[in-house]
Design an enzyme around this catalytic site. Structure first.
Site, PDB file in Angstrom:
ATOM      1  N   GLU A 111       0.833  -1.128  -0.048  1.00 44.02           N
ATOM      2  CA  GLU A 111      -0.069  -0.092   0.011  1.00 44.02           C
ATOM      3  C   GLU A 111       0.870   1.138   0.348  1.00 44.02           C
ATOM      4  O   GLU A 111       1.485   1.541   1.081  1.00 44.02           O
ATOM      5  CB  GLU A 111      -0.945  -0.070   1.020  1.00 44.02           C
ATOM      6  CG  GLU A 111      -1.789  -1.076   1.242  1.00 44.02           C
ATOM      7  CD  GLU A 111      -2.857  -1.137   0.207  1.00 44.02           C
ATOM      8  OE1 GLU A 111      -3.335  -0.130  -0.219  1.00 44.02           O
ATOM      9  OE2 GLU A 111      -3.767  -2.145   0.103  1.00 44.02           O
ATOM     10  N   CYS A 143      -1.964   9.376   2.308  1.00 45.10           N
ATOM     11  CA  CYS A 143      -1.491   9.143   0.941  1.00 45.10           C
ATOM     12  C   CYS A 143      -2.302   9.419  -0.388  1.00 45.10           C
ATOM     13  O   CYS A 143      -1.935   9.492  -1.268  1.00 45.10           O
ATOM     14  CB  CYS A 143      -0.837   7.697   1.082  1.00 45.10           C
ATOM     15  SG  CYS A 143      -2.016   6.553   1.161  1.00 45.10           S
TER      16      CYS A 143
HETATM   17  N1  NAI Z   1      -1.292   3.403   0.247  1.00 42.47           N
HETATM   18  C1  NAI Z   1      -1.575   3.595   1.696  1.00 42.47           C
HETATM   19  O1  NAI Z   1      -2.454   3.088   2.102  1.00 42.47           O
HETATM   20  C2  NAI Z   1      -0.502   4.431   2.231  1.00 42.47           C
HETATM   21  C3  NAI Z   1       0.569   4.785   1.845  1.00 42.47           C
HETATM   22  N2  NAI Z   1       1.373   5.788   2.622  1.00 42.47           N
HETATM   23  C4  NAI Z   1       2.653   6.011   2.061  1.00 42.47           C
HETATM   24  O2  NAI Z   1       3.609   5.853   2.999  1.00 42.47           O
HETATM   25  C5  NAI Z   1       4.818   7.121   3.193  1.00 42.47           C
HETATM   26  C6  NAI Z   1       4.883   7.658   4.325  1.00 42.47           C
HETATM   27  O3  NAI Z   1       5.003   6.722   5.262  1.00 42.47           O
HETATM   28  P1  NAI Z   1       6.274   6.193   5.978  1.00 42.47           P
HETATM   29  O4  NAI Z   1       6.096   5.716   7.303  1.00 42.47           O
HETATM   30  O5  NAI Z   1       7.079   7.549   6.015  1.00 42.47           O
HETATM   31  O6  NAI Z   1       7.079   4.996   5.164  1.00 42.47           O
HETATM   32  P2  NAI Z   1       8.217   4.604   5.164  1.00 42.47           P
HETATM   33  O7  NAI Z   1       8.177   3.883   3.839  1.00 42.47           O
HETATM   34  O8  NAI Z   1       9.274   5.486   5.427  1.00 42.47           O
HETATM   35  O9  NAI Z   1       8.161   3.370   6.455  1.00 42.47           O
HETATM   36  C7  NAI Z   1       7.283   2.527   6.427  1.00 42.47           C
HETATM   37  C8  NAI Z   1       7.702   1.424   7.440  1.00 42.47           C
HETATM   38  O10 NAI Z   1       8.783   0.652   6.729  1.00 42.47           O
HETATM   39  C9  NAI Z   1       9.877   0.600   7.619  1.00 42.47           C
HETATM   40  N3  NAI Z   1      11.182   1.076   6.974  1.00 42.47           N
HETATM   41  C10 NAI Z   1      11.672   2.344   6.863  1.00 42.47           C
HETATM   42  N4  NAI Z   1      12.757   2.370   5.937  1.00 42.47           N
HETATM   43  C11 NAI Z   1      12.976   0.818   5.808  1.00 42.47           C
HETATM   44  C12 NAI Z   1      14.141   0.216   5.156  1.00 42.47           C
HETATM   45  N5  NAI Z   1      15.139   0.868   4.484  1.00 42.47           N
HETATM   46  N6  NAI Z   1      13.903  -1.216   5.273  1.00 42.47           N
HETATM   47  C13 NAI Z   1      12.849  -1.608   5.931  1.00 42.47           C
HETATM   48  N7  NAI Z   1      12.004  -1.228   6.682  1.00 42.47           N
HETATM   49  C14 NAI Z   1      11.941   0.244   6.462  1.00 42.47           C
HETATM   50  C15 NAI Z   1       9.391   1.787   8.728  1.00 42.47           C
HETATM   51  O11 NAI Z   1       9.879   1.233   9.971  1.00 42.47           O
HETATM   52  C16 NAI Z   1       8.009   1.731   8.828  1.00 42.47           C
HETATM   53  O12 NAI Z   1       7.518   0.623   9.531  1.00 42.47           O
HETATM   54  C17 NAI Z   1       4.320   8.115   2.021  1.00 42.47           C
HETATM   55  O13 NAI Z   1       4.841   8.013   0.824  1.00 42.47           O
HETATM   56  C18 NAI Z   1       2.753   7.572   1.743  1.00 42.47           C
HETATM   57  O14 NAI Z   1       2.309   7.850   0.534  1.00 42.47           O
HETATM   58  C19 NAI Z   1       1.158   5.961   3.811  1.00 42.47           C
HETATM   59  C20 NAI Z   1       0.088   5.659   4.238  1.00 42.47           C
HETATM   60  C21 NAI Z   1      -1.076   5.018   3.802  1.00 42.47           C
HETATM   61  C1  LIG Z   2     -26.545  10.662   9.487  1.00 45.52           C
HETATM   62  C2  LIG Z   2     -27.735  10.797   8.188  1.00 45.52           C
HETATM   63  C3  LIG Z   2     -27.179  10.583   6.815  1.00 45.52           C
HETATM   64  C4  LIG Z   2     -25.956  10.489   6.340  1.00 45.52           C
HETATM   65  C5  LIG Z   2     -24.745  11.421   6.778  1.00 45.52           C
HETATM   66  C6  LIG Z   2     -23.607  11.095   6.284  1.00 45.52           C
HETATM   67  C7  LIG Z   2     -23.495  10.383   4.928  1.00 45.52           C
HETATM   68  C8  LIG Z   2     -22.576  11.593   6.865  1.00 45.52           C
HETATM   69  C9  LIG Z   2     -21.287  11.625   6.369  1.00 45.52           C
HETATM   70  C10 LIG Z   2     -20.067  12.205   7.089  1.00 45.52           C
HETATM   71  C11 LIG Z   2     -18.874  12.212   6.461  1.00 45.52           C
HETATM   72  C12 LIG Z   2     -18.420  12.672   5.115  1.00 45.52           C
HETATM   73  C13 LIG Z   2     -17.842  11.820   7.404  1.00 45.52           C
HETATM   74  C14 LIG Z   2     -16.521  11.873   7.007  1.00 45.52           C
HETATM   75  C15 LIG Z   2     -15.659  10.859   7.236  1.00 45.52           C
HETATM   76  C16 LIG Z   2     -14.032  10.860   7.154  1.00 45.52           C
HETATM   77  C17 LIG Z   2     -13.465   9.764   7.521  1.00 45.52           C
HETATM   78  C18 LIG Z   2     -13.925   8.799   8.323  1.00 45.52           C
HETATM   79  C19 LIG Z   2     -12.038   9.889   7.005  1.00 45.52           C
HETATM   80  C20 LIG Z   2     -11.165   8.814   7.063  1.00 45.52           C
HETATM   81  C21 LIG Z   2     -10.021   8.830   6.594  1.00 45.52           C
HETATM   82  C22 LIG Z   2      -9.149   7.834   6.398  1.00 45.52           C
HETATM   83  C23 LIG Z   2      -9.516   6.456   6.732  1.00 45.52           C
HETATM   84  C24 LIG Z   2      -7.839   7.948   6.056  1.00 45.52           C
HETATM   85  C25 LIG Z   2      -6.877   6.909   5.503  1.00 45.52           C
HETATM   86  C26 LIG Z   2      -5.599   7.137   5.287  1.00 45.52           C
HETATM   87  C27 LIG Z   2      -5.040   6.401   4.412  1.00 45.52           C
HETATM   88  C28 LIG Z   2      -5.548   5.122   3.808  1.00 45.52           C
HETATM   89  C29 LIG Z   2      -3.890   7.024   3.941  1.00 45.52           C
HETATM   90  O1  LIG Z   2      -3.185   7.682   4.211  1.00 45.52           O
HETATM   91  O2  LIG Z   2      -3.428   6.502   2.521  1.00 45.52           O
HETATM   92  C30 LIG Z   2     -28.363  10.408   5.861  1.00 45.52           C
HETATM   93  C31 LIG Z   2     -28.226   9.329   5.129  1.00 45.52           C
HETATM   94  C32 LIG Z   2     -28.300  11.504   4.923  1.00 45.52           C
HETATM   95  C33 LIG Z   2     -29.758  10.397   6.429  1.00 45.52           C
HETATM   96  C34 LIG Z   2     -29.997  11.175   7.631  1.00 45.52           C
HETATM   97  C35 LIG Z   2     -28.963  10.930   8.899  1.00 45.52           C
END
Ligand code: NAI
Ligand SMILES: CC1=C(/C=C/C(C)=C/C=C/C(C)=C/C=C/C=C(C)/C=C/C=C(C)/C=C/C=C(\C)C(=O)O)C(C)(C)CCC1
Length: 528
Positions: A225, A260
């Site tokens: 991821e 990310c």
């Molecule tokens: N697709 C997804 O769900 C997500 C992706 N990301 C991506 O992650 C990055 C940021 O997170 P970071 O924690 O800085 O990532 P990172 O890649 O630096 O670290 C992630 C994990 O890898 C380990 N690690 C770091 N360097 C390493 C190495 N050389 N060898 C082995 N393990 C190592 C770290 O200890 C950590 O647990 C961003 O690029 C972001 O886009 C972040 C959150 C969600």
């Molecule tokens: C309550 C009633 C209704 C419905 C209401 C609704 C649909 C409310 C919506 C609320 C929203 C938009 C909440 C937003 C939430 C945001 C969240 C949970 C964000 C989460 C972020 C995450 C998981 C981040 C992950 C990051 C990752 C993977 C990364 O770094 O890559 C009706 C249906 C309108 C009816 C009345 C009552």
């Protein structure tokens, strides 16, 4: 009042092989095959999260300056919801799936083909720093549900979360089946020297590549991821530009943009730029009436290294800051910032922001926008479209991404039960919802050949008999309804089907048409 997190302590390197071996040993006891055992672990995880909530909220504050609102919504309660959802659906996910038509031809139906859902084994889950609870424990929910044992490696950049995670997992879940190794590169290398049945990695593409290369040496499957340079597209026909501005700003304010899947840059019709910037400022004022720095809601950057990485993007840009721009190293504070740029080579376009800053790039046409986006990163983790129906459809058709949201920031990733994952170099594999269970499951096809069928299936034995083969082919082979140029040939079979199906393509359509014909016939013959 939450107690302070234990001081960060890396796991001793010499303990790591034992931890891995213990988890493998626990898997070999076969206890994880029992669905009730898995459910008990999920229930225990749920209550551990509830009981450690104050500590986790405090830890997220100290590691990332994360507000308690986000700590609950996107981390602790998010994983609890995941446990509950998985508990509700585990029975149906785990049960054998009988294979029938169309997977199994009618001639083989006596073999009782089925798919048995087997746990992959003992897995390693490596987490990033930005959502240290969610992105480590949601994969664990999938692993537990599938019947795997697991070792977790939290990010060392969020030490308070890492220490509480170790305590809550090791004190509450089955001892030895689930463990946490804390540390950085040496500890991860020690873990990578062990044999795993799957490695689930969330983090940067750079480290993802190291993990994938190491895993390849032992043919260990990996889920990656990773990140991406995610584009947002705003066209002349977007309809509500103020809404687009507010929703995109949301993507860069949650967790201070350390998400990310949030947008890296916005490709916008050049005539809309001044109004878009005004709307961004309005949205900013609504969200932060006393300024972003004073807001209790805005997270801080995780550490100085990342602060300087983001700052360098701003230092190097040739663009113009049109919103925000304030930085304070002493607080690791970076204001939500938009930069108007005019070159695709600008630092703001070329690097992954992974922070509260993004760029605005004016374009003349949608063609130009699509060309630029495909040039910057052909397979980003997300993309966002703000156009009319036809334009949104065209963007989704002409550019791929891990996931996408029409008319909003990263909403496709804000619901914990729909599949989430990257494509190409933004990630391999998906999880969340059923995909979490599937990710740690081996789908094992099983056939069962009844003894009484021996005569029917003996064609396979030597000495081979071409007559018997021809007979089998007559029973099982379908003749093509297309010619050598790929064109469909409407032969006799087609017209018979068409006639008897009354033009309907499906059996249901044909049935309904026949009903209408019969009803009409009945009414006609019974008319007075
Ligand atoms: N697709 C997804 O769900 C997500 C992706 N990301 C991506 O992650 C990055 C940021 O997170 P970071 O924690 O800085 O990532 P990172 O890649 O630096 O670290 C992630 C994990 O890898 C380990 N690690 C770091 N360097 C390493 C190495 N050389 N060898 C082995 N393990 C190592 C770290 O200890 C950590 O647990 C961003 O690029 C972001 O886009 C972040 C959150 C969600
Ligand atoms: C309550 C009633 C209704 C419905 C209401 C609704 C649909 C409310 C919506 C609320 C929203 C938009 C909440 C937003 C939430 C945001 C969240 C949970 C964000 C989460 C972020 C995450 C998981 C981040 C992950 C990051 C990752 C993977 C990364 O770094 O890559 C009706 C249906 C309108 C009816 C009345 C009552």
């Amino acid at each position: 009042m939450a107690t302070k997190a234990p001081e960060f302590q890396a796991t001793a390197l010499e303990a790591i092989p034992k931890i891995a071996s213990l988890a493998r040993g626990q898997f070999r006891t076969h206890k994880t095959k029992n669905i009730e055992w898995r459910k008990t672990q999920l229930r225990k995880l749920y209550w551990a999260l509830e009981d450690f909530k104050p500590q986790l909220v405090e830890a997220l504050k100290s590691d990332l300056g994360k507000s308690s609102f986000e700590a609950l919504l996107t981390e602790v309660d998010w994983v609890k919801k995941d446990c509950m959802w998985m508990l509700d659906h585990l029975d149906s996910f785990a049960k054998d799936q009988k294979l029938g038509s169309p997977d199994v031809p009618a001639t083989y139906s006596i073999m009782n083909f089925r798919v048995k859902k087997e746990p992959l084994g003992t897995v390693l889950i490596i987490g990033p720093y930005n959502y240290p609870i969610q992105l480590l424990l949601c994969p664990l929910v999938g692993a537990i549900a599938a019947g795997c044992t697991a070792v977790l490696k939290p990010s060392e950049l969020t030490p308070a979360c890492a220490m509480w995670t170790k305590e809550l997992i090791e004190k509450r879940l089955d001892s030895g089946s689930f463990s946490v190794v804390n540390g950085a590169i040496p500890e991860t290398n020690a873990l990578m020297a062990e044999k795993w049945d799957k490695i689930f990695f969330t983090g940067s593409a750079q480290v993802g590549s190291i993990i994938a290369q190491k895993a390849a040496q032992t043919l260990t499957p990996v889920v990656l991821e990773l990140g991406g340079k995610n584009p947002a597209f705003i066209t002349k026909n977007c309809g509500n530009l103020a809404l687009a501005a507010r929703r995109l700003l949301w993507g860069k304010t949650q967790n201070a943009g350390q998400v990310c899947m949030s947008q890296n840059y916005v490709l916008i019709d050049k005539d809309l730029v001044p109004t878009f910037i005004e709307f961004l400022k309005v949205a900013y004022k609504d969200m932060f009436p006393n300024g972003a720095k004073a807001s209790p809601d805005l997270s801080r950057i995780v550490n100085k290294r990342h602060f300087h990485r983001i700052k360098k993007m701003l230092d190097d840009t040739q663009g113009k800051i049109v919103m925000g721009g304030e930085l304070d190293e002493s607080e690791l504070y970076i204001e939500p910032t938009a930069v108007l740029v005019n070159s695709v080579n600008d630092s703001m376009m070329q690097e992954e922001s992974f922070g509260p800053i993004f760029s605005i790039y004016p374009v003349n046409t949608l063609d130009e926008a699509l060309n630029i986006a495909n040039l910057i990163h052909r397979t980003p983790l997300s993309l966002f479209t703000f156009g009319n129906k036809a334009e949104n459809k065209r963007i989704l058709n002409e550019m791929t991404s891990g996931g996408a949201t029409i008319n909003d920031g990263f909403f496709h990733g804000a619901v914990n039960t729909v599949p989430f994952g990257g494509v190409g170099d933004s990630g391999w594999g998906a999880y969340r919802g059923k995909a979490s269970f599937d990710s740690f499951t081996h789908f094992r096809t099983i056939a069962e050949t009844p003894g009484w069928a021996e005569k029917l299936i003996r064609v396979r034995y030597m000495p081979y008999d071409f007559k018997a083969l021809a007979f089998l082919n007559r029973l099982t082979e379908k003749s093509p309804n297309f010619d050598r140029s790929g064109k469909v040939v409407k032969g006799l079979g087609y017209w018979v089907k068409f006639l008897f199906g009354l033009g309907g393509k499906s059996a249901k359509g044909a049935f309904l048409r026949w009903l209408v014909v019969l009803a009409a016939h009945y009414m006609y013959t019974n008319r007075s």
